[in-house]
Design a protein around this motif. Structure first.
Motif, PDB file in Angstrom:
ATOM      1  N   ASP A   1      63.982 -68.953 -31.046  1.00 44.61           N
ATOM      2  CA  ASP A   1      64.012 -68.974 -29.584  1.00 44.61           C
ATOM      3  C   ASP A   1      62.624 -68.772 -28.994  1.00 44.61           C
ATOM      4  OD1 ASP A   1      63.735 -65.984 -28.374  1.00 44.61           O
ATOM      5  OD2 ASP A   1      64.626 -65.925 -30.371  1.00 44.61           O
ATOM      6  N   LYS A   2      62.492 -69.115 -27.736  1.00 40.09           N
ATOM      7  CA  LYS A   2      61.177 -69.123 -27.080  1.00 40.09           C
ATOM      8  C   LYS A   2      60.574 -67.726 -26.945  1.00 40.09           C
ATOM      9  CE  LYS A   2      63.312 -69.356 -22.484  1.00 40.09           C
ATOM     10  NZ  LYS A   2      63.568 -70.267 -21.337  1.00 40.09           N
TER      11      LYS A   2
ATOM     12  N   ASP B   1      65.895 -75.922 -16.889  1.00 37.47           N
ATOM     13  CA  ASP B   1      65.325 -75.010 -17.890  1.00 37.47           C
ATOM     14  C   ASP B   1      66.333 -73.931 -18.270  1.00 37.47           C
ATOM     15  OD1 ASP B   1      62.959 -76.418 -17.615  1.00 37.47           O
ATOM     16  OD2 ASP B   1      61.964 -74.900 -16.386  1.00 37.47           O
ATOM     17  N   LEU B   2      66.990 -73.363 -17.263  1.00 33.39           N
ATOM     18  CA  LEU B   2      67.971 -72.315 -17.519  1.00 33.39           C
ATOM     19  C   LEU B   2      69.157 -72.860 -18.309  1.00 33.39           C
ATOM     20  CD1 LEU B   2      68.102 -70.384 -14.109  1.00 33.39           C
ATOM     21  CD2 LEU B   2      66.578 -70.044 -16.051  1.00 33.39           C
ATOM     22  N   PHE B   3      69.624 -74.047 -17.931  1.00 30.54           N
ATOM     23  CA  PHE B   3      70.747 -74.655 -18.641  1.00 30.54           C
ATOM     24  C   PHE B   3      70.410 -74.870 -20.115  1.00 30.54           C
ATOM     25  CE2 PHE B   3      72.623 -78.587 -20.329  1.00 30.54           C
ATOM     26  CZ  PHE B   3      73.967 -78.252 -20.292  1.00 30.54           C
ATOM     27  N   CYS B   4      69.231 -75.418 -20.377  1.00 29.36           N
ATOM     28  CA  CYS B   4      68.827 -75.690 -21.760  1.00 29.36           C
ATOM     29  C   CYS B   4      68.774 -74.414 -22.577  1.00 29.36           C
ATOM     30  CB  CYS B   4      67.468 -76.395 -21.787  1.00 29.36           C
ATOM     31  SG  CYS B   4      67.489 -78.090 -21.158  1.00 29.36           S
ATOM     32  N   SER B   5      68.213 -73.366 -22.014  1.00 28.18           N
ATOM     33  CA  SER B   5      68.119 -72.105 -22.753  1.00 28.18           C
ATOM     34  C   SER B   5      69.485 -71.461 -22.949  1.00 28.18           C
ATOM     35  CB  SER B   5      67.176 -71.137 -22.034  1.00 28.18           C
ATOM     36  OG  SER B   5      65.835 -71.558 -22.185  1.00 28.18           O
ATOM     37  N   HIS B   6      70.336 -71.545 -21.943  1.00 26.92           N
ATOM     38  CA  HIS B   6      71.672 -70.968 -22.083  1.00 26.92           C
ATOM     39  C   HIS B   6      72.496 -71.733 -23.112  1.00 26.92           C
ATOM     40  CE1 HIS B   6      71.253 -68.942 -17.904  1.00 26.92           C
ATOM     41  NE2 HIS B   6      70.877 -68.135 -18.883  1.00 26.92           N
ATOM     42  N   LEU B   7      72.312 -73.054 -23.188  1.00 36.35           N
ATOM     43  CA  LEU B   7      72.988 -73.838 -24.218  1.00 36.35           C
ATOM     44  C   LEU B   7      72.511 -73.413 -25.603  1.00 36.35           C
ATOM     45  CD1 LEU B   7      74.954 -76.375 -24.357  1.00 36.35           C
ATOM     46  CD2 LEU B   7      72.902 -77.703 -24.809  1.00 36.35           C
TER      47      LEU B   7
ATOM     48  N   GLN C   1      71.199 -70.524 -26.422  1.00 37.68           N
ATOM     49  CA  GLN C   1      71.674 -69.170 -26.682  1.00 37.68           C
ATOM     50  C   GLN C   1      73.152 -69.160 -27.065  1.00 37.68           C
ATOM     51  OE1 GLN C   1      70.535 -67.341 -22.979  1.00 37.68           O
ATOM     52  NE2 GLN C   1      68.352 -67.618 -23.430  1.00 37.68           N
ATOM     53  N   ALA C   2      73.927 -70.081 -26.485  1.00 34.46           N
ATOM     54  CA  ALA C   2      75.351 -70.168 -26.817  1.00 34.46           C
ATOM     55  C   ALA C   2      75.541 -70.566 -28.282  1.00 34.46           C
ATOM     56  CB  ALA C   2      76.040 -71.181 -25.901  1.00 34.46           C
ATOM     57  N   VAL C   3      74.705 -71.511 -28.754  1.00 34.28           N
ATOM     58  CA  VAL C   3      74.800 -71.936 -30.151  1.00 34.28           C
ATOM     59  C   VAL C   3      74.389 -70.802 -31.088  1.00 34.28           C
ATOM     60  CG1 VAL C   3      73.816 -73.495 -31.884  1.00 34.28           C
ATOM     61  CG2 VAL C   3      74.521 -74.392 -29.662  1.00 34.28           C
ATOM     62  N   VAL C   4      73.309 -70.113 -30.763  1.00 32.55           N
ATOM     63  CA  VAL C   4      72.869 -68.982 -31.591  1.00 32.55           C
ATOM     64  C   VAL C   4      73.951 -67.907 -31.643  1.00 32.55           C
ATOM     65  CG1 VAL C   4      71.187 -67.112 -31.809  1.00 32.55           C
ATOM     66  CG2 VAL C   4      70.412 -69.403 -31.165  1.00 32.55           C
ATOM     67  N   SER C   5      74.508 -67.582 -30.482  1.00 29.66           N
ATOM     68  CA  SER C   5      75.541 -66.542 -30.420  1.00 29.66           C
ATOM     69  C   SER C   5      76.765 -66.923 -31.240  1.00 29.66           C
ATOM     70  CB  SER C   5      75.957 -66.302 -28.957  1.00 29.66           C
ATOM     71  OG  SER C   5      74.878 -65.789 -28.209  1.00 29.66           O
ATOM     72  N   GLY C   6      77.159 -68.203 -31.153  1.00 28.18           N
ATOM     73  CA  GLY C   6      78.323 -68.647 -31.908  1.00 28.18           C
ATOM     74  C   GLY C   6      78.080 -68.679 -33.401  1.00 28.18           C
ATOM     75  N   LYS C   7      76.884 -69.085 -33.799  1.00 23.38           N
ATOM     76  CA  LYS C   7      76.570 -69.191 -35.230  1.00 23.38           C
ATOM     77  C   LYS C   7      76.474 -67.820 -35.882  1.00 23.38           C
ATOM     78  CE  LYS C   7      73.137 -71.069 -38.468  1.00 23.38           C
ATOM     79  NZ  LYS C   7      71.924 -71.909 -38.629  1.00 23.38           N
ATOM     80  N   TYR C   8      75.879 -66.866 -35.178  1.00 19.71           N
ATOM     81  CA  TYR C   8      75.618 -65.562 -35.792  1.00 19.71           C
ATOM     82  C   TYR C   8      76.552 -64.460 -35.278  1.00 19.71           C
ATOM     83  CZ  TYR C   8      71.431 -67.678 -37.719  1.00 19.71           C
ATOM     84  OH  TYR C   8      70.566 -68.492 -38.424  1.00 19.71           O
ATOM     85  N   HIS C   9      77.498 -64.834 -34.419  1.00 16.33           N
ATOM     86  CA  HIS C   9      78.462 -63.862 -33.884  1.00 16.33           C
ATOM     87  C   HIS C   9      77.739 -62.648 -33.313  1.00 16.33           C
ATOM     88  CE1 HIS C   9      81.459 -66.314 -35.893  1.00 16.33           C
ATOM     89  NE2 HIS C   9      80.801 -66.172 -37.017  1.00 16.33           N
TER      90      HIS C   9
ATOM     91  N   LEU D   1      73.455 -62.258 -27.148  1.00 11.30           N
ATOM     92  CA  LEU D   1      72.051 -62.366 -26.768  1.00 11.30           C
ATOM     93  C   LEU D   1      71.874 -62.143 -25.274  1.00 11.30           C
ATOM     94  CD1 LEU D   1      71.044 -65.604 -28.720  1.00 11.30           C
ATOM     95  CD2 LEU D   1      70.732 -63.230 -29.450  1.00 11.30           C
ATOM     96  N   LYS D   2      70.705 -61.708 -24.896  1.00  7.70           N
ATOM     97  CA  LYS D   2      70.380 -61.623 -23.474  1.00  7.70           C
ATOM     98  C   LYS D   2      70.247 -63.042 -22.924  1.00  7.70           C
ATOM     99  CE  LYS D   2      67.979 -57.171 -23.595  1.00  7.70           C
ATOM    100  NZ  LYS D   2      66.704 -56.454 -23.344  1.00  7.70           N
ATOM    101  N   ASN D   3      70.657 -63.231 -21.682  1.00  3.68           N
ATOM    102  CA  ASN D   3      70.522 -64.545 -21.059  1.00  3.68           C
ATOM    103  C   ASN D   3      69.232 -64.624 -20.247  1.00  3.68           C
ATOM    104  OD1 ASN D   3      71.037 -63.590 -18.307  1.00  3.68           O
ATOM    105  ND2 ASN D   3      73.162 -63.328 -18.969  1.00  3.68           N
TER     106      ASN D   3
END
Length: 419
Positions: free
Chosen positions: A57-58, A388-394, A396-404, A407-409
């Motif tokens: 992540d950035k 920009d916010l949409f891209c980062s939230h998308l 973050q959603a994938v990271v959260s789902g993959k690693y259960h 994350l902070k938004n």
């Protein structure tokens, strides 16, 4: 700072995907060559120019950039961070230029020859008749855009073939071209790329490439091995493990389900795929034909790849479909001069004077708090920031789902600060 003190700030445009020893060397070398006290890095956010998610992540990449010697890290607007080399470079240069404090920009290249890069950039910036005619002719013959442009340039000037074929040379030419077209006072500086080439996937005794590190990380993840092997850490600065141990790597295929879902939804809604960036009529037809293959992201690229469409071009097109980046958005962004705001991802506390000077002399709003953006931006700038916010939230959603994990938004994550 006074006007002539701009020379003490050097700019770098980068992805740090991830940051390795070569990047750390480049930051220090840029300061040295420019005689600069401070370095401002314009960095891609969570998606990068080759049409893929960043491996980390950035905020993780920002923290590493600051540790490596950058003093301020700004996010490149997402619609251009995942765009062509021309738009990527134009946006990065526009952002540095509009800060009002940058004296030079330093980039790596395979040739290390600023004179040759500037000569090629001058031709591309002015587009003489011979170049334009040759470019059109090559495109008619079915050559890809990079191939056609390289051939047209070779006819217009006596250039070494490698100058026009190597990825960092190509980006360097685009940086120089953007400076020429803007009539910017920023001075371009190039350094000879050290160690492995951009696409090399082996590990060099000098500097390995980011491609090699990403490949090794993905291979270890696929094989169930230690996700951060010693071979990877050897190619990175000594502090890398501190930042990467708690990080969550993601890869292109982690976004496969989201891509398949987006394509199904667009097709069901009769949403014209051709409106999205880099999606031609022919490519749209090919995507529809393969709609129900439900392939992985990488497999879809393989299914769609032809002589006309490079792997990277297709990857970017699919990413634009996933992120909803349209031709109209890009045209609006260009009309807004590419970078209508500067979003701070992180800074060194010792560089607070740079932030103060940007606020005084810059021509665009400086955003340090996400919640403040609505009061600072309007029109196209606000729409770009929302993307920009949409891209980062998308992401973050994938990271959260993959690693259960949770994350902070973008509203709860603070700017990265280094003491």
């Amino acid at each position: 700072m006074t006007k002539n003190e701009n020379a003490y700030i050097v700019g770098i445009i980068a992805e740090y995907n991830p940051l390795h020893k070569g990047h750390a060397w480049h930051i220090q070398k840029a300061k040295e060559l420019a005689g600069a006290k401070y370095c401002i890095a314009v960095m891609s956010g969570d998606f990068v120019q080759r049409g893929a998610p960043a491996i980390f992540d950035k905020y993780t990449r920002t923290a590493m950039a600051l540790e490596a010697g950058a003093d301020l890290v700004l996010e490149m607007p997402s619609i251009f961070a995942a765009s062509s080399a021309e738009d990527f470079a134009a946006c990065g240069i526009a952002l540095l230029d509009r800060l009002g404090v940058v004296g030079s920009v330093c980039f790596g290249s395979e040739c290390g020859n600023m004179e040759e890069i500037s000569r090629a950039a001058s031709i591309l910036a002015s587009e003489p008749d011979l170049y334009t005619a040759a470019l059109k002719e090559q495109l008619k013959k079915g050559f890809t855009w990079p191939q056609a442009r390289a051939h047209a340039l070779s006819l217009t000037g006596d250039f070494d073939k490698e100058l026009l074929d190597s990825p960092n040379n190509i980006l360097g030419i685009e940086y120089a071209k953007a400076l020429i077209r803007r009539k910017s006072p920023i001075r371009p500086i190039t350094v000879l790329r050290q160690g492995s080439g951009y696409h090399d996937t082996g590990f060099s005794d000098v500097f390995c490439s980011a491609s090699a590190i990403r490949k090794e990380l993905e291979a270890n993840a696929s094989n169930g091995g230690e996700w951060l092997p010693a071979s990877v850490l050897q190619g990175m600065p000594s502090f890398a493990g501190h930042f990467l141990e708690p990080a969550y790597p993601v890869f292109l295929n982690d976004f496969s389900t989201l891509l398949n879902t987006a394509l199904l939804r667009m097709t069901a809604a009769s949403d014209p795929l051709e409106q999205y960036l880099d999606v031609s009529d022919d490519l749209a037809a090919r995507i529809r034909k393969e709609l129900l293959s439900f392939s992985s992201f990488e497999d879809r690229i393989g299914e769609l790849k032809t002589r006309q469409y490079t792997y990277t071009r297709i990857s970017r097109a699919l990413l634009h479909l996933l992120l909803g980046i349209t031709d109209q958005e890009i045209m609006a962004g260009r009309a807004a001069d590419y970078a209508p705001y500067a979003r701070v991802l992180g800074f060194h506390r010792g560089a607070s004077a740079v932030l103060s000077d940007i606020k005084k002399r810059g021509t665009i709003p400086l955003i340090t708090k996400t919640a403040d953006a609505g009061n600072l931006l309007e029109g196209t700038a606000w729409e770009m920031f929302q993307k920009d916010l949409f891209c980062s939230h998308l992401y973050q959603a994938v990271v959260s789902g993959k690693y259960h994990t949770h994350l902070k938004n973008e509203y709860t994550h603070s700017v990265v600060m280094k003491s």
